[in-house]
Design a protein around this motif. Structure first.
Motif, PDB file in Angstrom:
ATOM      1  N   GLY A  75       9.025  99.527 -12.321  1.00 58.16           N
ATOM      2  CA  GLY A  75       7.796 100.773 -11.942  1.00 58.16           C
ATOM      3  C   GLY A  75       6.448  99.852 -12.756  1.00 58.16           C
ATOM      4  O   GLY A  75       6.379  98.777 -12.769  1.00 58.16           O
ATOM      5  N   THR A  76       5.819 100.810 -12.597  1.00 57.28           N
ATOM      6  CA  THR A  76       4.477 100.316 -13.029  1.00 57.28           C
ATOM      7  C   THR A  76       3.466 101.806 -13.973  1.00 57.28           C
ATOM      8  O   THR A  76       3.445 102.633 -13.747  1.00 57.28           O
ATOM      9  N   ARG A 116       1.532  93.597  -2.395  1.00 58.36           N
ATOM     10  CA  ARG A 116       0.824  94.208  -3.850  1.00 58.36           C
ATOM     11  C   ARG A 116      -0.759  94.915  -3.162  1.00 58.36           C
ATOM     12  O   ARG A 116      -0.925  94.655  -2.210  1.00 58.36           O
ATOM     13  N   PHE A 134      13.598  96.431  -7.949  1.00 54.93           N
ATOM     14  CA  PHE A 134      13.543  97.702  -9.342  1.00 54.93           C
ATOM     15  C   PHE A 134      13.403  98.925  -8.445  1.00 54.93           C
ATOM     16  O   PHE A 134      13.425  99.688  -7.892  1.00 54.93           O
ATOM     17  N   ASN A 164      -0.139  97.898 -13.623  1.00 51.49           N
ATOM     18  CA  ASN A 164      -1.260  96.851 -12.591  1.00 51.49           C
ATOM     19  C   ASN A 164      -2.091  96.709 -12.188  1.00 51.49           C
ATOM     20  O   ASN A 164      -2.654  97.909 -12.057  1.00 51.49           O
ATOM     21  N   TYR A 211       8.970  92.996  -2.134  1.00 53.39           N
ATOM     22  CA  TYR A 211      10.261  91.997  -2.439  1.00 53.39           C
ATOM     23  C   TYR A 211      10.452  92.116  -3.634  1.00 53.39           C
ATOM     24  O   TYR A 211      11.774  91.996  -3.438  1.00 53.39           O
ATOM     25  N   CYS A 212      10.482  93.624  -3.532  1.00 60.03           N
ATOM     26  CA  CYS A 212      10.591  94.895  -5.208  1.00 60.03           C
ATOM     27  C   CYS A 212      12.211  95.582  -4.857  1.00 60.03           C
ATOM     28  O   CYS A 212      12.369  96.318  -3.863  1.00 60.03           O
ATOM     29  N   LYS A 262       5.833 100.696  -2.811  1.00 59.14           N
ATOM     30  CA  LYS A 262       6.657  99.539  -2.963  1.00 59.14           C
ATOM     31  C   LYS A 262       6.608  98.138  -2.281  1.00 59.14           C
ATOM     32  O   LYS A 262       5.774  98.176  -1.184  1.00 59.14           O
ATOM     33  N   CYS A 263       6.078  97.493  -3.092  1.00 59.31           N
ATOM     34  CA  CYS A 263       6.073  96.022  -3.054  1.00 59.31           C
ATOM     35  C   CYS A 263       7.391  95.473  -2.207  1.00 59.31           C
ATOM     36  O   CYS A 263       8.707  95.443  -2.460  1.00 59.31           O
ATOM     37  N   SER A 295      12.470 101.771  -8.944  1.00 57.35           N
ATOM     38  CA  SER A 295      11.206 101.953  -8.275  1.00 57.35           C
ATOM     39  C   SER A 295      10.489 102.873  -6.920  1.00 57.35           C
ATOM     40  O   SER A 295      10.953 102.430  -6.419  1.00 57.35           O
TER      41      SER A 295
HETATM   42  S1  SF4 Z   1       5.053  97.124  -8.416  1.00 55.35           S
HETATM   43 FE1  SF4 Z   1       6.512  96.028  -9.089  1.00 55.35          FE
HETATM   44  S2  SF4 Z   1       7.857  98.007  -9.980  1.00 55.35           S
HETATM   45 FE2  SF4 Z   1       6.052  98.575  -7.958  1.00 55.35          FE
HETATM   46  S3  SF4 Z   1       6.967  98.541  -6.417  1.00 55.35           S
HETATM   47 FE3  SF4 Z   1       5.752  96.153  -6.753  1.00 55.35          FE
HETATM   48  S4  SF4 Z   1       7.386  94.684  -7.710  1.00 55.35           S
HETATM   49 FE4  SF4 Z   1       7.876  96.538  -7.895  1.00 55.35          FE
END
Ligand code: SF4
Length: 399
Positions: free
Chosen positions: A67-68, A138, A26, A101, A23-24, A20-21, A28
């Motif tokens: 997601g990715t 990231r 989403f 990604n 700031y995310c 998980k990033c 995911s």
């Molecule tokens: S790759 Fe995209 S969806 Fe996955 S955790 Fe990072 S920001 Fe969120």
């Protein structure tokens, strides 16, 4: 020749990420191989269920987001796309995008994507500065992104979009300029420049919440750019991308001629769309609904889908809202005004059987008097100042 009653866009949600990033927010996260396999099967069951029910629709675009999605095994992605083609009528000219990604996709993946009809790649770069990528949490470096981009080109993709971000902690116009120079050098067909939003419940929120509050209040900030700096970054991106030959067609989106994202345009024009997978949202028959968000419940509930019962409601549905005519008109306006081309008078008339001025004449006149909105050639659109104040301008259409 087959006749289709209507067009439809598909969204397919793949919620898997390596990590998980920071700031995310989403829907995911990292899931193990068994969950990825079971989710793929569940998704295929949902695709089949809807495909049988919507066999009179022509699919004009497909967007595989996350997601990715590129973190899902490529053979599973092929299974998903084969199921889509088996149960839906996909226009041979349909735009079919997959989000990828850096660091999660090989050249072999890209070859498989092409073989199953995917024709557009959207790569999440965010920044060409490794220190900023680290701050964001990231997994990739700029160098890794370069490999990913090259793999996609070598595999034959001639429609590639790259995501970059503005408003990062410590980001200066010079750093953003560096990112834009590095990206435009590669000549992708499309670039999205999204502003970072600090969402509650993320590590970023814990780290920057006081700054985020100050930012909203128009006060001086420490790590995050303040309101004026954010605006400067937005304008930096806009001016430089336009100078590099990209046309801005929406607040955050830029494209070379002939490469606007059809799927997004459809979304802003309220073309019906069907979302499949966890949390995926849909707009169908003037109803907005979305699937449940828990992956294990979703997998279990797709087992309950009964193919031959046409009256059965989707057991994965979590939210459902029938839009009033008023809601639909408001959406038409505030989604449409995101685009530089704005909204069309004739499309409004076609959708609602009313003249746009009969409904919004007073608001339109007021925004014109304020120098934010213009009208020409049957369209109404925000001008540059209106785009800069788009939140205010679009809010005026909510009654
Ligand atoms: S790759 Fe995209 S969806 Fe996955 S955790 Fe990072 S920001 Fe969120």
């Amino acid at each position: 020749m087959e006749l289709y009653k209507d067009v439809l866009e598909l969204y397919i949600h793949i919620p898997f990420c390596v990590k998980k990033c920071d700031y995310c927010d989403f829907l995911s996260g990292p899931f193990d191989a068994d969950v990825r396999r079971d989710y793929t099967k569940a998704l295929c069951r949902e695709i089949k269920w809807w495909g049988i029910r919507l066999s009179d629709k022509l699919i004009t675009s497909i967007y595989i987001g996350g997601g990715t999605p590129s973190w899902l095994e490529a053979n599973y992605m092929a299974e998903i796309m084969d199921t889509v083609h088996k149960y839906f009528h996909v226009d041979p000219r349909a735009e079919v995008t997959i989000e990828c990604n850096p660091g999660t996709v090989s050249s072999e993946n890209f070859n498989i994507y092409r073989s199953v009809g995917i024709n557009r790649i959207s790569i999440g770069l965010q920044s060409a500065n490794d220190d900023e990528l680290k701050i964001l949490g990231r997994i990739h470096t700029f160098d890794r992104f370069l490999h990913t981009f090259e793999f996609a080109r070598v595999a034959g993709f001639d429609d590639i979009s790259v995501d970059i971000m503005t408003g990062l902690p410590g980001q200066t116009p010079a750093k953003l300029t560096h990112t834009i120079q590095q990206v435009t050098r590669l000549q992708p067909e499309h670039i999205s420049a999204y502003a970072l939003i600090i969402e509650k419940g993320t590590p970023f929120y814990d780290r920057y919440k006081f700054d985020a509050v100050k930012q909203h209040a128009g006060m001086e900030t420490e790590a995050l750019p303040n309101e004026d700096q954010e605006y400067e970054l937005y304008k930096t991106a806009q001016m430089q991308l336009v100078a590099h030959g990209y046309e801005q067609y929406e607040i955050s989106n830029y494209a070379k001629k002939g490469h606007v994202c059809q799927h997004n345009i459809g979304y802003w024009k309220r073309v019906p769309y069907l979302g499949m997978g966890i949390g995926a949202a849909s707009l169908l028959n003037e109803c907005r609904f979305s699937n449940e968000r828990n992956i294990h419940d979703y997998i279990a509930h797709t087992d309950e889908l009964v193919m031959e019962n046409f009256r059965q409601e989707s057991p994965m549905r979590e939210t459902y809202e029938e839009l009033s005519r008023q809601n639909a008109m408001e959406e038409f306006m505030f989604l449409g005004l995101r685009m530089n081309a704005g909204v069309s008078r004739s499309e409004f008339r076609q959708a609602f059987g009313l003249e746009i001025d009969g409904v919004y004449g007073a608001v339109i006149q007021r925004l014109r008097n304020e120098g934010l909105l213009e009208a020409a050639e049957g369209r109404i659109f925000l001008n540059e100042r209106g785009m800069d104040l788009s939140n205010y301008a679009m809010a005026q259409f909510l009654q």
